[in-house]
Motif scaffolding. Structure first.
Motif, PDB file in Angstrom:
ATOM      1  N   LEU A 190     -16.982 -37.873  53.002  1.00 19.70           N
ATOM      2  CA  LEU A 190     -16.482 -37.708  54.098  1.00 19.70           C
ATOM      3  C   LEU A 190     -16.494 -35.834  54.140  1.00 19.70           C
ATOM      4  N   HIS A 191     -18.413 -35.260  54.504  1.00 15.02           N
ATOM      5  CA  HIS A 191     -18.305 -34.103  53.887  1.00 15.02           C
ATOM      6  C   HIS A 191     -19.363 -33.568  54.770  1.00 15.02           C
ATOM      7  N   SER A 192     -19.176 -31.857  55.380  1.00 12.15           N
ATOM      8  CA  SER A 192     -20.634 -31.636  56.029  1.00 12.15           C
ATOM      9  C   SER A 192     -21.522 -29.948  54.957  1.00 12.15           C
ATOM     10  N   PHE A 193     -20.624 -30.044  54.268  1.00 12.20           N
ATOM     11  CA  PHE A 193     -21.205 -28.729  53.069  1.00 12.20           C
ATOM     12  C   PHE A 193     -21.540 -29.797  51.369  1.00 12.20           C
ATOM     13  N   HIS A 194     -22.203 -29.269  50.955  1.00 17.97           N
ATOM     14  CA  HIS A 194     -22.938 -30.061  49.606  1.00 17.97           C
ATOM     15  C   HIS A 194     -22.593 -29.109  48.651  1.00 17.97           C
ATOM     16  N   PHE A 195     -22.082 -29.545  47.607  1.00 21.52           N
ATOM     17  CA  PHE A 195     -22.791 -28.003  46.697  1.00 21.52           C
ATOM     18  C   PHE A 195     -23.979 -28.410  45.602  1.00 21.52           C
ATOM     19  N   ALA A 196     -24.528 -27.222  45.959  1.00 23.63           N
ATOM     20  CA  ALA A 196     -25.870 -27.226  45.293  1.00 23.63           C
ATOM     21  C   ALA A 196     -25.689 -26.316  43.773  1.00 23.63           C
ATOM     22  N   VAL A 197     -25.661 -27.770  42.802  1.00 23.31           N
ATOM     23  CA  VAL A 197     -25.531 -27.213  40.990  1.00 23.31           C
ATOM     24  C   VAL A 197     -26.469 -25.946  40.833  1.00 23.31           C
ATOM     25  N   ALA A 198     -26.120 -24.595  40.394  1.00 24.08           N
ATOM     26  CA  ALA A 198     -27.308 -23.902  39.686  1.00 24.08           C
ATOM     27  C   ALA A 198     -27.654 -24.580  38.301  1.00 24.08           C
ATOM     28  N   ASP A 199     -27.203 -25.381  37.436  1.00 19.43           N
ATOM     29  CA  ASP A 199     -27.841 -25.969  36.292  1.00 19.43           C
ATOM     30  C   ASP A 199     -27.693 -27.064  36.256  1.00 19.43           C
ATOM     31  N   GLY A 200     -28.399 -28.187  36.283  1.00 19.83           N
ATOM     32  CA  GLY A 200     -28.964 -29.821  36.873  1.00 19.83           C
ATOM     33  C   GLY A 200     -28.403 -30.337  35.338  1.00 19.83           C
ATOM     34  N   HIS A 201     -28.175 -29.634  34.928  1.00 20.88           N
ATOM     35  CA  HIS A 201     -26.962 -30.860  33.493  1.00 20.88           C
ATOM     36  C   HIS A 201     -25.300 -30.434  34.187  1.00 20.88           C
ATOM     37  N   ASP A 202     -24.622 -30.139  34.444  1.00 16.98           N
ATOM     38  CA  ASP A 202     -23.296 -30.295  35.451  1.00 16.98           C
ATOM     39  C   ASP A 202     -23.224 -31.084  36.345  1.00 16.98           C
ATOM     40  N   VAL A 203     -24.433 -32.031  36.909  1.00 13.30           N
ATOM     41  CA  VAL A 203     -24.616 -32.810  37.647  1.00 13.30           C
ATOM     42  C   VAL A 203     -24.693 -34.063  37.739  1.00 13.30           C
ATOM     43  N   ALA A 204     -23.241 -35.160  37.503  1.00 13.44           N
ATOM     44  CA  ALA A 204     -23.162 -36.319  36.972  1.00 13.44           C
ATOM     45  C   ALA A 204     -23.482 -37.156  37.690  1.00 13.44           C
ATOM     46  N   ALA A 205     -24.089 -36.619  39.147  1.00 17.45           N
ATOM     47  CA  ALA A 205     -24.141 -37.964  39.858  1.00 17.45           C
ATOM     48  C   ALA A 205     -24.680 -37.308  41.095  1.00 17.45           C
ATOM     49  N   MET A 206     -25.771 -38.501  42.166  1.00 14.89           N
ATOM     50  CA  MET A 206     -25.965 -38.148  43.029  1.00 14.89           C
ATOM     51  C   MET A 206     -25.972 -38.937  43.717  1.00 14.89           C
ATOM     52  N   THR A 207     -26.677 -38.807  45.537  1.00 13.07           N
ATOM     53  CA  THR A 207     -26.193 -39.346  46.506  1.00 13.07           C
ATOM     54  C   THR A 207     -27.099 -39.491  47.801  1.00 13.07           C
ATOM     55  N   ASP A 208     -27.998 -39.922  48.589  1.00 16.16           N
ATOM     56  CA  ASP A 208     -28.921 -40.002  49.153  1.00 16.16           C
ATOM     57  C   ASP A 208     -28.444 -39.521  50.723  1.00 16.16           C
ATOM     58  N   HIS A 209     -28.530 -39.013  51.647  1.00 19.53           N
ATOM     59  CA  HIS A 209     -27.757 -38.450  52.527  1.00 19.53           C
ATOM     60  C   HIS A 209     -29.279 -37.808  53.551  1.00 19.53           C
ATOM     61  N   GLY A 210     -30.465 -37.800  53.463  1.00 24.64           N
ATOM     62  CA  GLY A 210     -31.156 -38.029  54.076  1.00 24.64           C
ATOM     63  C   GLY A 210     -31.717 -36.759  52.822  1.00 24.64           C
ATOM     64  N   GLY A 211     -31.745 -37.119  51.516  1.00 19.08           N
ATOM     65  CA  GLY A 211     -32.519 -36.536  50.545  1.00 19.08           C
ATOM     66  C   GLY A 211     -30.902 -36.174  49.485  1.00 19.08           C
ATOM     67  N   GLY A 212     -31.915 -35.464  48.784  1.00 19.28           N
ATOM     68  CA  GLY A 212     -30.391 -35.689  47.712  1.00 19.28           C
ATOM     69  C   GLY A 212     -29.365 -35.037  48.128  1.00 19.28           C
ATOM     70  N   LEU A 213     -28.222 -35.387  47.575  1.00 20.66           N
ATOM     71  CA  LEU A 213     -26.881 -34.722  47.534  1.00 20.66           C
ATOM     72  C   LEU A 213     -25.886 -34.793  46.199  1.00 20.66           C
ATOM     73  N   VAL A 214     -25.426 -33.852  45.408  1.00 12.62           N
ATOM     74  CA  VAL A 214     -24.772 -34.041  44.396  1.00 12.62           C
ATOM     75  C   VAL A 214     -23.169 -34.538  44.496  1.00 12.62           C
ATOM     76  N   ALA A 215     -23.246 -35.746  43.993  1.00 15.04           N
ATOM     77  CA  ALA A 215     -21.957 -36.658  45.017  1.00 15.04           C
ATOM     78  C   ALA A 215     -20.268 -36.609  43.359  1.00 15.04           C
ATOM     79  N   ALA A 216     -21.765 -36.112  42.182  1.00 13.92           N
ATOM     80  CA  ALA A 216     -20.055 -35.168  40.976  1.00 13.92           C
ATOM     81  C   ALA A 216     -21.386 -34.967  39.937  1.00 13.92           C
ATOM     82  N   VAL A 217     -19.802 -33.525  39.697  1.00 14.40           N
ATOM     83  CA  VAL A 217     -20.447 -32.575  38.724  1.00 14.40           C
ATOM     84  C   VAL A 217     -19.516 -32.591  37.641  1.00 14.40           C
TER      85      VAL A 217
END
Length: 209
Positions: A151-178
């Motif tokens: 439940l969110h309207s904003f997403h975390f655009a992470v600078a370093d991809g190594h910090d992205v632990a999981a993704m989800t898809d909602h009209g495109g990729g969104l960070v699900a976990a860091v």
């Protein structure tokens, strides 16, 4: 003796549900607190968050000594940390909700509005959606594939991809976990994600980064 867990109360979290979920996942002593001294004695820390980035950041920083205590334990002592929803977003350098607001700056990046390129895509992103772990990411072993409640309207655009632990898809990729070192943040709500969420919390409770 069970480890003391500090569940941070800064007026911006779904504390009752998160507390109950932690206990259901096997937590012993869960202190719902904003007391810096209790935070300094905690062996694990959970930072929830509901509402806007700006309101949550201001609420957290308004409590004397709390951010310093969190940095002492999380950054200095390396105790396991879990941020939930806006509690995850607060790890960012800044948020762009209702203007630009500084975050904790523990994981570089910024929190931006979810862009809707297709009118079929609804914002906020609300409901059950997939969680896809990034196998080579920091802390990826804590995240299993499955479905969780978002439940969110904003997403975390992470600078370093190594910090992205999981993704989800909602009209495109969104960070699900860091994740980085002893820090884990999830955009979804484990306390609302039934068995999947309890499994994540149980792994967090056993995590020895």
């Amino acid at each position: 003796m069970a480890e003391a867990i500090a569940l941070i109360d800064y007026g911006a979290g779904n504390l009752h549900s998160v507390h109950n979920a932690l206990r259901a996942a096997g937590a012993g002593h869960v202190h719902v607190t904003a007391d810096p001294d209790i935070v300094r004695g905690a062996r694990r820390i959970v930072l929830p968050g509901v509402g806007s980035f700006k309101a949550c950041a201001h609420g957290l920083k308004a409590i004397p000594g709390l951010v310093a205590a969190l940095e002492e334990r999380v950054i200095g002592a390396g105790v396991p940390f879990l941020g939930i929803c806006v509690g995850m977003q607060l790890l960012a350098t800044r948020g762009r909700e209702h203007g630009v607001t500084k975050g904790l700056g523990w994981i570089a990046g910024e929190v931006r509005p979810i862009e809707r390129s297709d009118p079929v895509i609804k914002v906020p992103h609300m409901g059950w959606n997939d969680v896809r772990p990034m196998p080579r990411a920091n802390g990826a072993r804590l995240i299993e594939p499955g479905e969780a409640y978002f439940l969110h309207s904003f997403h975390f655009a992470v600078a370093d991809g190594h910090d992205v632990a999981a993704m989800t898809d909602h009209g495109g990729g969104l960070v699900a976990a860091v994740a980085r070192d002893n820090m884990l943040g999830v955009q979804f709500h484990p306390e609302k994600s039934q068995a999947y969420g309890l499994g994540l919390l149980a792994r967090f409770l056993e995590w020895k980064p």
